[in-house]
Design an enzyme around this catalytic site. Structure first.
Site, short mmCIF file in Angstrom:
data_model
loop_
_atom_site.label_atom_id
_atom_site.label_comp_id
_atom_site.label_asym_id
_atom_site.label_seq_id
_atom_site.Cartn_x
_atom_site.Cartn_y
_atom_site.Cartn_z
N SER A 88 -6.26 -2.52 -2.66
CA SER A 88 -5.06 -3.25 -3.07
C SER A 88 -5.07 -4.71 -2.65
O SER A 88 -4.11 -5.43 -2.90
CB SER A 88 -3.81 -2.55 -2.52
OG SER A 88 -3.87 -2.48 -1.12
N THR A 206 0.05 -4.65 -0.37
CA THR A 206 -0.21 -6.06 -0.07
C THR A 206 -0.37 -6.18 1.43
O THR A 206 0.30 -5.45 2.15
CB THR A 206 1.02 -6.90 -0.49
OG1 THR A 206 1.13 -6.85 -1.91
CG2 THR A 206 0.95 -8.34 -0.03
N THR A 224 -2.89 -10.08 -2.12
CA THR A 224 -2.90 -8.79 -2.82
C THR A 224 -3.69 -8.86 -4.13
O THR A 224 -3.89 -9.95 -4.67
CB THR A 224 -1.45 -8.36 -3.16
OG1 THR A 224 -1.44 -7.02 -3.66
CG2 THR A 224 -0.83 -9.25 -4.21
N ARG A 234 -0.22 -10.89 -15.36
CA ARG A 234 0.96 -10.56 -14.55
C ARG A 234 0.80 -11.10 -13.12
O ARG A 234 -0.24 -10.97 -12.50
CB ARG A 234 1.14 -9.04 -14.50
CG ARG A 234 2.35 -8.55 -13.68
CD ARG A 234 1.99 -8.21 -12.26
NE ARG A 234 3.11 -7.63 -11.51
CZ ARG A 234 3.10 -7.41 -10.20
NH1 ARG A 234 2.02 -7.70 -9.49
NH2 ARG A 234 4.14 -6.89 -9.60
N THR A 257 6.20 -6.25 0.61
CA THR A 257 5.22 -5.47 -0.13
C THR A 257 5.98 -4.53 -1.05
O THR A 257 7.16 -4.26 -0.84
CB THR A 257 4.29 -4.70 0.83
OG1 THR A 257 3.31 -3.98 0.06
CG2 THR A 257 5.05 -3.72 1.70
N GLY A 258 5.31 -4.03 -2.07
CA GLY A 258 5.97 -3.13 -3.00
C GLY A 258 6.06 -3.76 -4.38
O GLY A 258 5.38 -4.75 -4.67
N1 ASP Z 1 3.90 -6.80 -4.07
C1 ASP Z 1 2.67 -6.55 -4.79
C2 ASP Z 1 2.84 -6.97 -6.23
O1 ASP Z 1 3.88 -6.74 -6.80
C3 ASP Z 1 2.20 -5.15 -4.73
C4 ASP Z 1 2.46 -4.38 -3.46
O2 ASP Z 1 2.63 -4.92 -2.40
O3 ASP Z 1 2.53 -3.14 -3.51
O4 ASP Z 1 1.92 -7.48 -6.79
#
Ligand code: ASP
Length: 347
Positions: A88, A206, A224, A234, A257-258
Site C-alpha cells: 500500500s 498509508t 501511499t 485518482r 489513513t483510510g
Molecule cells: N488514504 C489513502 C488514499 O485514499 C489510502 C489509505 O490510507 O488507506 O489514497
C-alpha cells in the site's frame, strides 16, 4: 502486508495509567477524559499502522541524535516506501485499474513549508521528491508527468514499482473489475485467514508519520500508493496538505489513513489540528473529526469505509481514533516502542 494483529493490545488508557501512576480521569460533559502520557522530555515519533513500527525505528535514529523532525519523518517513511512486501506504499504498491502504480506523498515542516507529489509513477521514494518540491521550487504540489520529469531532473531513477505479486493480484481483480475499498477491520476474512496469517484482500493503507524533535519542533510526512484499482489519475487525501497531513508548530500535527475521499471532504488533518488548538487532546480531536465524517453519512453507507486519524501535540501527547475497529498506530520515544489499537466510532 504485515499482520496487524501481531501487536500487543495495550490500551491507551492502561498505558497512560502505567506511565504516570496518576489518576488520569477528569469528567467533562459526563464523559471520561483521558490524558495521554506526555513525552515532553523526549523526542517522539508516531505513525499509522503496525508497519509504522519499523519506520519509527528509522526515524528514531535521527531524533535520538537531536536531529530535525523533518529529517526523521522523511527517513522513517522511506522504510515502507522501499519495502516490496508492503502493498500500500511505494515499491510493491497495488496498481490502479489499468495496472499503473501511482504514488501520492507530502511533507510539511515546522515553518509551514510543504511539498507534495501526486500520481507519480516509477519513483520508489515519492516523499523525497515531495521534499525536493518543497525545498527547491516555488510550488507546493507537482503531479503526474510533471512530477516525474522533475524527479528525474533531480537525480531520482526510474524503476518498475509493480511487483510480481501485485501484478498477479491485479490480473485476478481484472476478472471482475469491481472497485471496492476494503476497510481495515480485524476479524474480517480478508484481514486474517483461518491459518492465522494476514489476509490478502486488504487493499489500501498509508504511512502517515508525525514527529516532535528535541528542539520542540514538529514535522510530518505521508505517503501511499492509494486505493487499489482506483481510476487512472485518482488522487486521495495523502498528498493534499490539510487533508492527509497538517503541521502547525504552535499546536500540533495530524495525519490520516483510510478512504481519502472522506478525509478530503472534511479537510481532516487540518481539522484535527484546529480542534487541538481549541483545547482538545489528540485523541479527542481525532474523534471529533471522525464524528464529522459520520455526521455526513449513515453507519450503513460507511460500513465498508475505514478512516483513521493520528495526532501529536506540541507537548508530545498523542492519540488516534478511527471510524471502524482495526486501526493501529505505532509510537516511539525515549521510554516506549509500542503499537496501540485506536478506539473507533463503530465496532
Ligand atoms: N488514504 C489513502 C488514499 O485514499 C489510502 C489509505 O490510507 O488507506 O489514497
Amino acid at each position: 502486508m504485515s499482520d496487524r494483529r501481531s501487536f500487543l493490545k495495550f490500551s491507551v488508557l492502561t498505558s497512560a495509567l502505567l506511565a504516570s501512576g496518576k489518576n488520569l480521569f477528569a469528567h467533562s460533559h459526563g464523559e471520561p477524559k483521558i490524558t495521554i502520557p506526555s513525552s515532553k522530555d523526549s523526542p517522539i515519533v508516531i505513525s499509522t499502522w503496525d508497519f509504522g513500527k519499523a519506520a519509527n525505528a528509522a526515524a528514531w535514529e535521527v531524533l535520538k541524535r537531536n536531529g530535525r523532525a523533518l529529517d526523521a519523518v522523511e527517513t522513517g517513511v522511506k522504510i515502507p516506501e522501499a519495502d516490496p512486501t508492503n502493498q500500500s506504499v511505494g515499491l510493491g504498491g497495488r496498481p490502479d485499474r489499468d495496472g499503473h502504480v501511482t504514488l501520492d506523498a507530502c511533507i510539511m515542516d515546522e515553518k509551514g513549508n510543504c511539498g507534495s507529489v501526486a500520481c507519480l509513477e516509477h519513483i520508489v521514494h515519492p516523499i523525497s521528491v515531495a521534499r525536493n518540491v518543497m525545498e527547491n521550487t516555488k510550488h507546493v504540489m507537482l503531479v503526474g508527468e510533471g512530477a516525474l520529469q522533475f524527479a528525474l531532473a533531480n537525480g531520482f531513477h526510474k524503476e518498475n514499482l509493480l511487483t510480481a505479486k501485485s501484478e498477479q493480484e491485479w490480473k485476478e481483480w481484472l476478472k471482475e473489475s469491481k472497485y471496492e475499498p476494503h476497510k481495515n477491520i480485524e476479524n474480517e476474512p480478508y484481514r486474517k485467514g483461518k491459518d492465522g496469517k494476514a489476509g490478502d484482500k486488504n487493499n489500501h493503507d498509508t504511512i502517515g508519520m508525525v514527529a516532535l524533535d528535541a528542539n520542540g519542533d514538529l514535522s510530518g510526512a505521508c505517503t501511499t500508493s492509494g486505493m487499489a484499482y482506483k481510476m487512472r489519475g485518482r488522487v486521495g487525501d495523502s498528498p493534499i496538505i490539510g487533508a492527509g497531513l497538517f503541521v502547525d508548530n504552535e499546536v500540533g500535527a495530524a495525519t490520516s489513513t483510510g478512504v481519502g475521499e472522506e478525509v478530503i471532504r472534511i479537510v481532516g488533518s487540518h481539522l484535527v489540528v484546529e480542534l487541538m488548538r481549541q483545547g482538545l487532546n489528540p485523541e479527542q480531536a481525532c474523534k471529533k473529526a471522525v464524528e464529522r465524517i459520520a455526521a455526513r453519512s449513515t453507519p450503513e453507507k460507511l460500513k465498508d469505509t475505514q478512516v483513521g486519524f493520528l495526532a501529536l501535540n506540541k507537548k508530545g501527547e498523542f492519540g488516534g481514533f478511527a471510524l471502524q475497529t482495526g486501526f493501529s498506530f505505532a509510537v516511539k520515544n525515549g521510554n516506549e516502542e509500542k503499537v496501540y489499537e485506536a478506539k473507533s466510532l463503530f465496532n
